[in-house]
Design an enzyme around this catalytic site. Structure first.
Site, PDB file in Angstrom:
ATOM      1  N   ASP A  86       0.881  -1.166   0.000  1.00 21.14           N
ATOM      2  CA  ASP A  86       0.000   0.000   0.000  1.00 21.14           C
ATOM      3  C   ASP A  86       0.919   1.217   0.000  1.00 21.14           C
ATOM      4  O   ASP A  86       1.526   1.543   1.021  1.00 21.14           O
ATOM      5  CB  ASP A  86      -0.899  -0.010   1.240  1.00 21.14           C
ATOM      6  CG  ASP A  86      -1.810   1.201   1.295  1.00 21.14           C
ATOM      7  OD1 ASP A  86      -2.274   1.655   0.236  1.00 21.14           O
ATOM      8  OD2 ASP A  86      -2.065   1.693   2.416  1.00 21.14           O
ATOM      9  N   GLU A 125      -1.138  -1.508  -4.691  1.00 28.61           N
ATOM     10  CA  GLU A 125      -2.411  -0.812  -4.876  1.00 28.61           C
ATOM     11  C   GLU A 125      -2.178   0.398  -5.763  1.00 28.61           C
ATOM     12  O   GLU A 125      -1.246   1.175  -5.545  1.00 28.61           O
ATOM     13  CB  GLU A 125      -3.011  -0.372  -3.546  1.00 28.61           C
ATOM     14  CG  GLU A 125      -4.360   0.284  -3.723  1.00 28.61           C
ATOM     15  CD  GLU A 125      -5.078   0.594  -2.419  1.00 28.61           C
ATOM     16  OE1 GLU A 125      -6.168   1.184  -2.498  1.00 28.61           O
ATOM     17  OE2 GLU A 125      -4.560   0.265  -1.344  1.00 28.61           O
ATOM     18  N   ASP A 132      -2.673   0.769   7.017  1.00 28.89           N
ATOM     19  CA  ASP A 132      -1.823   0.654   5.821  1.00 28.89           C
ATOM     20  C   ASP A 132      -1.372  -0.794   5.630  1.00 28.89           C
ATOM     21  O   ASP A 132      -1.297  -1.287   4.509  1.00 28.89           O
ATOM     22  CB  ASP A 132      -0.602   1.570   5.925  1.00 28.89           C
ATOM     23  CG  ASP A 132      -0.990   3.007   6.194  1.00 28.89           C
ATOM     24  OD1 ASP A 132      -1.178   3.758   5.228  1.00 28.89           O
ATOM     25  OD2 ASP A 132      -1.122   3.363   7.380  1.00 28.89           O
TER      26      ASP A 132
END
Length: 163
Positions: free
Chosen positions: A7, A67, A140
């Site tokens: 992330d 992501e 996260d």
């Protein structure tokens, strides 16, 4: 198969390492690469790069899933996060040769079957799929674990999702 999910960020880069054996998923590790405001931005990028290289060297993933950046709320962080993403991609490509990228919609769809799922639904599914007692923290890290699971649930990386 082992997947390192990422992330992206520049204060916190979430990571999650997930193994798949047959239809079973197992969490190997999760956490964050963190930088502080006290450091220069270039130093923060160097910390992220080294952290990524260390993760890849330590866990030796079969794939890295990232992501895709989505900026709806905070326009001020667009450029710094994009620059951090650049060093994340550089480390991954140098060490692995390829990486995969998933949109928030794809992640929500893969984990819940609903592309409009809320964050709590995603976290619940991460916990359930992995048989955990609690949701990985910070958020996260949980998001990164969700990215890794998404990669494992989408035919181990669709060609269209290669970076």
């Amino acid at each position: 198969m082992r997947v390192l999910g990422i992330d992206p960020g520049f204060a916190l880069v979430g990571f999650g390492v997930v193994d798949q054996e047959g239809s079973n998923y197992k969490i190997v590790d999760y956490g964050v690469i963190s930088t502080t405001k006290d450091e220069s931005f270039s130093t923060r990028l160097a910390i992220i790069y080294k952290g990524m290289c260390d993760l890849i060297d330590t866990y030796k993933p079969d794939a890295i899933a990232l992501e895709e950046l989505f900026f709806f709320k905070n326009q001020k962080t667009v450029i710094p996060v994009a620059e951090a993403r650049g060093v994340i991609v550089l480390a991954g490509i140098q060490r692995m040769g390829e990486m995969y990228e998933y949109t928030p919609l794809q992640i929500k769809q893969a984990l819940t079957g609903n592309g409009r799922a809320e964050k709590k639904q995603i976290q619940f599914m991460v916990k359930s799929i992995l048989g955990l007692d609690k949701v990985p923290k910070p958020d996260d890290a949980a998001d990164a674990v969700a990215v890794a699971i998404t990669h494992l649930q989408t035919n181990n990386g669709l060609v269209d999702n290669r970076i």
